[in-house]
Design a protein around this motif. Structure first.
Motif, PDB file in Angstrom:
ATOM      1  N   LEU A   1       0.825  -1.206   0.000  1.00  0.00           N
ATOM      2  CA  LEU A   1       0.000   0.000   0.000  1.00  0.00           C
ATOM      3  C   LEU A   1       0.862   1.261   0.000  1.00  0.00           C
ATOM      4  CD1 LEU A   1      -2.890  -0.950   2.451  1.00  0.00           C
ATOM      5  CD2 LEU A   1      -2.920  -0.932  -0.055  1.00  0.00           C
TER       6      LEU A   1
ATOM      7  N   ARG B   1     -10.394   2.691  -3.648  1.00  0.00           N
ATOM      8  CA  ARG B   1     -10.841   1.763  -2.600  1.00  0.00           C
ATOM      9  C   ARG B   1     -10.845   0.333  -3.128  1.00  0.00           C
ATOM     10  NH1 ARG B   1     -16.675   2.456  -1.698  1.00  0.00           N
ATOM     11  NH2 ARG B   1     -16.622   1.235  -3.600  1.00  0.00           N
TER      12      ARG B   1
ATOM     13  N   PRO C   1     -13.412  -3.962   5.633  1.00  0.00           N
ATOM     14  CA  PRO C   1     -13.066  -2.626   5.157  1.00  0.00           C
ATOM     15  C   PRO C   1     -13.889  -1.535   5.839  1.00  0.00           C
ATOM     16  CG  PRO C   1     -14.450  -3.717   3.551  1.00  0.00           C
ATOM     17  CD  PRO C   1     -14.210  -4.705   4.669  1.00  0.00           C
TER      18      PRO C   1
ATOM     19  N   ILE D   1      -7.332  -1.043  -3.377  1.00  0.00           N
ATOM     20  CA  ILE D   1      -6.809  -1.402  -2.058  1.00  0.00           C
ATOM     21  C   ILE D   1      -7.388  -2.732  -1.604  1.00  0.00           C
ATOM     22  CG2 ILE D   1      -6.883  -0.751   0.388  1.00  0.00           C
ATOM     23  CD1 ILE D   1      -6.669   2.195  -0.666  1.00  0.00           C
TER      24      ILE D   1
ATOM     25  N   GLU E   1      -0.643   4.705  -0.769  1.00  0.00           N
ATOM     26  CA  GLU E   1      -1.605   5.107   0.263  1.00  0.00           C
ATOM     27  C   GLU E   1      -0.971   4.930   1.634  1.00  0.00           C
ATOM     28  OE1 GLU E   1      -4.492   6.538   0.348  1.00  0.00           O
ATOM     29  OE2 GLU E   1      -5.089   6.426  -1.751  1.00  0.00           O
TER      30      GLU E   1
ATOM     31  N   LEU F   1      -9.215  -2.721   7.666  1.00  0.00           N
ATOM     32  CA  LEU F   1      -8.613  -1.656   6.865  1.00  0.00           C
ATOM     33  C   LEU F   1      -9.435  -0.407   7.109  1.00  0.00           C
ATOM     34  CD1 LEU F   1      -8.148  -3.455   3.430  1.00  0.00           C
ATOM     35  CD2 LEU F   1      -6.472  -3.184   5.243  1.00  0.00           C
ATOM     36  N   SER F   2      -8.811   0.661   7.587  1.00  0.00           N
ATOM     37  CA  SER F   2      -9.555   1.889   7.843  1.00  0.00           C
ATOM     38  C   SER F   2      -8.774   3.087   7.340  1.00  0.00           C
ATOM     39  CB  SER F   2      -9.864   2.032   9.332  1.00  0.00           C
ATOM     40  OG  SER F   2      -8.671   2.069  10.085  1.00  0.00           O
ATOM     41  N   GLY F   3      -9.504   4.134   6.983  1.00  0.00           N
ATOM     42  CA  GLY F   3      -8.891   5.360   6.498  1.00  0.00           C
ATOM     43  C   GLY F   3      -9.752   5.982   5.420  1.00  0.00           C
TER      44      GLY F   3
ATOM     45  N   LEU G   1     -13.267   1.914   4.752  1.00  0.00           N
ATOM     46  CA  LEU G   1     -12.608   2.917   3.929  1.00  0.00           C
ATOM     47  C   LEU G   1     -13.644   3.939   3.461  1.00  0.00           C
ATOM     48  CD1 LEU G   1     -10.392   0.493   1.838  1.00  0.00           C
ATOM     49  CD2 LEU G   1      -9.699   1.877   3.796  1.00  0.00           C
TER      50      LEU G   1
ATOM     51  N   VAL H   1      -9.959   7.453   1.309  1.00  0.00           N
ATOM     52  CA  VAL H   1      -9.412   7.366  -0.043  1.00  0.00           C
ATOM     53  C   VAL H   1     -10.138   8.381  -0.917  1.00  0.00           C
ATOM     54  CG1 VAL H   1      -8.730   4.947   0.144  1.00  0.00           C
ATOM     55  CG2 VAL H   1     -11.003   5.503  -0.660  1.00  0.00           C
TER      56      VAL H   1
ATOM     57  N   ILE I   1      -3.790   4.542   5.196  1.00  0.00           N
ATOM     58  CA  ILE I   1      -4.659   3.395   5.454  1.00  0.00           C
ATOM     59  C   ILE I   1      -4.096   2.620   6.638  1.00  0.00           C
ATOM     60  CG2 ILE I   1      -5.652   1.271   4.525  1.00  0.00           C
ATOM     61  CD1 ILE I   1      -6.620   3.872   3.165  1.00  0.00           C
TER      62      ILE I   1
END
Length: 86
Positions: free
Chosen positions: A20, A51, A69, A54, A27, A41-43, A71, A45, A30
């Motif tokens: 990543l 997304r 996820p 990823i 990215e 997986l957090s954050g 995201l 985009v 993330i």
């Protein structure tokens, strides 16, 4: 190298973080965390395409490990119309 069980999951998470941060994705925002036998997986985009990319990479790296996820897509584009104030 043993890539089964918790040790294998940790190894796969490290590889995912590396991909990543590098590759074409780049990215850095993330977060990748192991939680209860799954990987979260957090954050944020910029696009749905990003997304999906990823999530594809995560599936490749994590194999059978479940991915959760979280995201959020945040667009940096200006609004299409003006804001109406009361």
């Amino acid at each position: 190298m043993n890539t089964t069980g918790a040790e294998g999951t940790e190894y796969r998470i490290v590889r995912l973080r590396e991909r990543l941060a590098g590759d074409d994705v780049a990215e850095l925002g993330i977060r990748v965390e192991e939680r209860g036998g799954a990987v979260l997986l957090s954050g944020t985009v910029a696009t749905a395409v990003r997304r999906d990319e990823i999530l594809r990479i995560a599936a490749e790296e994590l194999g059978e490990t479940p991915v959760r996820p979280d995201l959020v897509i945040v667009s940096a584009e200006p609004p299409d119309s003006g804001e109406e104030l009361p």
